[in-house]
Design a protein around this motif. Structure first.
Motif, PDB file in Angstrom:
ATOM      1  N   LEU A  48       0.824  -1.209   0.000  1.00 41.02           N
ATOM      2  CA  LEU A  48       0.000   0.000   0.000  1.00 41.02           C
ATOM      3  C   LEU A  48       0.858   1.259   0.000  1.00 41.02           C
ATOM      4  N   GLN A  49       2.020   1.182   0.635  1.00 37.83           N
ATOM      5  CA  GLN A  49       2.920   2.330   0.665  1.00 37.83           C
ATOM      6  C   GLN A  49       3.698   2.471  -0.633  1.00 37.83           C
ATOM      7  N   LEU A  50       3.975   1.357  -1.289  1.00 36.99           N
ATOM      8  CA  LEU A  50       4.779   1.395  -2.509  1.00 36.99           C
ATOM      9  C   LEU A  50       3.955   1.678  -3.759  1.00 36.99           C
ATOM     10  N   PHE A  51       2.759   1.097  -3.841  1.00 39.26           N
ATOM     11  CA  PHE A  51       1.950   1.180  -5.047  1.00 39.26           C
ATOM     12  C   PHE A  51       0.626   1.868  -4.739  1.00 39.26           C
ATOM     13  N   SER A  52      -0.169   2.076  -5.777  1.00 39.48           N
ATOM     14  CA  SER A  52      -1.478   2.687  -5.562  1.00 39.48           C
ATOM     15  C   SER A  52      -2.542   1.919  -6.328  1.00 39.48           C
ATOM     16  N   GLY A  53      -3.742   1.917  -5.798  1.00 38.71           N
ATOM     17  CA  GLY A  53      -4.891   1.351  -6.481  1.00 38.71           C
ATOM     18  C   GLY A  53      -4.806  -0.142  -6.707  1.00 38.71           C
ATOM     19  N   ALA A  54      -5.153  -0.539  -7.921  1.00 41.80           N
ATOM     20  CA  ALA A  54      -5.199  -1.959  -8.274  1.00 41.80           C
ATOM     21  C   ALA A  54      -3.809  -2.583  -8.321  1.00 41.80           C
ATOM     22  N   ALA A  55      -2.776  -1.770  -8.430  1.00 44.93           N
ATOM     23  CA  ALA A  55      -1.410  -2.298  -8.460  1.00 44.93           C
ATOM     24  C   ALA A  55      -1.055  -2.988  -7.149  1.00 44.93           C
ATOM     25  N   VAL A  56      -1.648  -2.558  -6.049  1.00 44.75           N
ATOM     26  CA  VAL A  56      -1.407  -3.192  -4.744  1.00 44.75           C
ATOM     27  C   VAL A  56      -1.898  -4.634  -4.779  1.00 44.75           C
ATOM     28  N   VAL A  57      -3.144  -4.807  -5.176  1.00 38.97           N
ATOM     29  CA  VAL A  57      -3.731  -6.149  -5.209  1.00 38.97           C
ATOM     30  C   VAL A  57      -3.010  -7.022  -6.221  1.00 38.97           C
ATOM     31  N   PHE A  58      -2.744  -6.471  -7.395  1.00 40.83           N
ATOM     32  CA  PHE A  58      -2.082  -7.237  -8.447  1.00 40.83           C
ATOM     33  C   PHE A  58      -0.688  -7.672  -8.025  1.00 40.83           C
ATOM     34  N   SER A  59       0.122  -6.759  -7.525  1.00 42.54           N
ATOM     35  CA  SER A  59       1.507  -7.101  -7.170  1.00 42.54           C
ATOM     36  C   SER A  59       1.552  -8.066  -5.996  1.00 42.54           C
ATOM     37  N   TRP A  60       0.674  -7.905  -5.020  1.00 42.94           N
ATOM     38  CA  TRP A  60       0.673  -8.796  -3.863  1.00 42.94           C
ATOM     39  C   TRP A  60       0.227 -10.195  -4.271  1.00 42.94           C
ATOM     40  N   LEU A  61      -0.843 -10.287  -5.056  1.00 42.03           N
ATOM     41  CA  LEU A  61      -1.331 -11.599  -5.474  1.00 42.03           C
ATOM     42  C   LEU A  61      -0.343 -12.313  -6.386  1.00 42.03           C
ATOM     43  N   ILE A  62       0.226 -11.603  -7.328  1.00 46.68           N
ATOM     44  CA  ILE A  62       1.217 -12.214  -8.217  1.00 46.68           C
ATOM     45  C   ILE A  62       2.438 -12.668  -7.418  1.00 46.68           C
ATOM     46  N   GLY A  63       2.890 -11.834  -6.476  1.00 43.88           N
ATOM     47  CA  GLY A  63       4.029 -12.206  -5.640  1.00 43.88           C
ATOM     48  C   GLY A  63       3.762 -13.455  -4.828  1.00 43.88           C
ATOM     49  N   VAL A  64       2.598 -13.541  -4.222  1.00 43.25           N
ATOM     50  CA  VAL A  64       2.250 -14.716  -3.418  1.00 43.25           C
ATOM     51  C   VAL A  64       2.117 -15.950  -4.304  1.00 43.25           C
ATOM     52  N   MET A  65       1.477 -15.818  -5.458  1.00 40.93           N
ATOM     53  CA  MET A  65       1.306 -16.972  -6.346  1.00 40.93           C
ATOM     54  C   MET A  65       2.648 -17.488  -6.863  1.00 40.93           C
ATOM     55  N   VAL A  66       3.497 -16.590  -7.295  1.00 36.90           N
ATOM     56  CA  VAL A  66       4.791 -17.015  -7.843  1.00 36.90           C
ATOM     57  C   VAL A  66       5.660 -17.643  -6.757  1.00 36.90           C
ATOM     58  N   LEU A  67       5.731 -17.006  -5.602  1.00 33.16           N
ATOM     59  CA  LEU A  67       6.575 -17.533  -4.543  1.00 33.16           C
ATOM     60  C   LEU A  67       6.036 -18.830  -3.951  1.00 33.16           C
ATOM     61  N   THR A  68       4.718 -18.975  -3.894  1.00 35.40           N
ATOM     62  CA  THR A  68       4.134 -20.213  -3.379  1.00 35.40           C
ATOM     63  C   THR A  68       4.477 -21.392  -4.284  1.00 35.40           C
ATOM     64  N   ALA A  69       4.605 -21.162  -5.556  1.00 34.72           N
ATOM     65  CA  ALA A  69       4.984 -22.232  -6.472  1.00 34.72           C
ATOM     66  C   ALA A  69       6.495 -22.369  -6.597  1.00 34.72           C
ATOM     67  N   LEU A  70       7.208 -21.263  -6.584  1.00 33.38           N
ATOM     68  CA  LEU A  70       8.639 -21.271  -6.868  1.00 33.38           C
ATOM     69  C   LEU A  70       9.488 -21.789  -5.710  1.00 33.38           C
ATOM     70  N   ILE A  71       9.164 -21.412  -4.492  1.00 31.56           N
ATOM     71  CA  ILE A  71      10.003 -21.793  -3.345  1.00 31.56           C
ATOM     72  C   ILE A  71      10.007 -23.306  -3.114  1.00 31.56           C
ATOM     73  N   PRO A  72       8.861 -23.998  -3.047  1.00 31.19           N
ATOM     74  CA  PRO A  72       8.925 -25.460  -2.883  1.00 31.19           C
ATOM     75  C   PRO A  72       9.594 -26.163  -4.060  1.00 31.19           C
ATOM     76  N   PHE A  73       9.367 -25.673  -5.271  1.00 32.34           N
ATOM     77  CA  PHE A  73       9.993 -26.284  -6.442  1.00 32.34           C
ATOM     78  C   PHE A  73      11.510 -26.108  -6.406  1.00 32.34           C
ATOM     79  N   THR A  74      11.965 -24.929  -6.019  1.00 34.86           N
ATOM     80  CA  THR A  74      13.398 -24.674  -5.911  1.00 34.86           C
ATOM     81  C   THR A  74      14.033 -25.547  -4.837  1.00 34.86           C
ATOM     82  N   ILE A  75      13.375 -25.686  -3.706  1.00 37.05           N
ATOM     83  CA  ILE A  75      13.887 -26.533  -2.634  1.00 37.05           C
ATOM     84  C   ILE A  75      13.943 -27.983  -3.086  1.00 37.05           C
ATOM     85  N   LEU A  76      12.950 -28.423  -3.845  1.00 36.07           N
ATOM     86  CA  LEU A  76      12.954 -29.783  -4.371  1.00 36.07           C
ATOM     87  C   LEU A  76      14.151 -30.004  -5.281  1.00 36.07           C
ATOM     88  N   ILE A  77      14.432 -29.062  -6.160  1.00 42.74           N
ATOM     89  CA  ILE A  77      15.549 -29.190  -7.089  1.00 42.74           C
ATOM     90  C   ILE A  77      16.887 -29.144  -6.342  1.00 42.74           C
TER      91      ILE A  77
END
Length: 83
Positions: A48-77
């Motif tokens: 909320l401090q970094l972005f404004s409007g819909a960019a907050v929701v978009f950046s937070w959701l994309i960040g959570v989705m990517v990291l939720t998939a990427l971190i376990p996959f990276t640890i597996l590899i």
């Protein structure tokens, strides 16, 4: 940058409390999961401090989705046991 680090630490904490995680020998207690959720909420506040409007929701959701998939996959590899 701090937004991504905050989300990464939150997802790693949540992942480490799962019984099927491969990062630690023993899983973390459930209080660490609560800490991960608190860090996710802090990520929204930081977004909320970094972005404004819909960019907050978009950046937070994309960040959570990517990291939720990427971190376990990276640890597996990285920690795959040689057979």
């Amino acid at each position: 940058m701090s937004f991504v680090v905050l989300l990464s630490v939150a997802i790693i904490l949540i992942y480490s409390t799962n019984k099927n995680q491969r990062l630690l020998k023993q899983r973390l207690p459930n209080s660490a999961r609560i800490g991960g959720y608190v860090l996710l909420a802090s990520g929204v506040i930081l977004a909320l401090q970094l972005f404004s409007g819909a960019a907050v929701v978009f950046s937070w959701l994309i960040g959570v989705m990517v990291l939720t998939a990427l971190i376990p996959f990276t640890i597996l590899i990285l920690f795959r046991k040689s057979q």
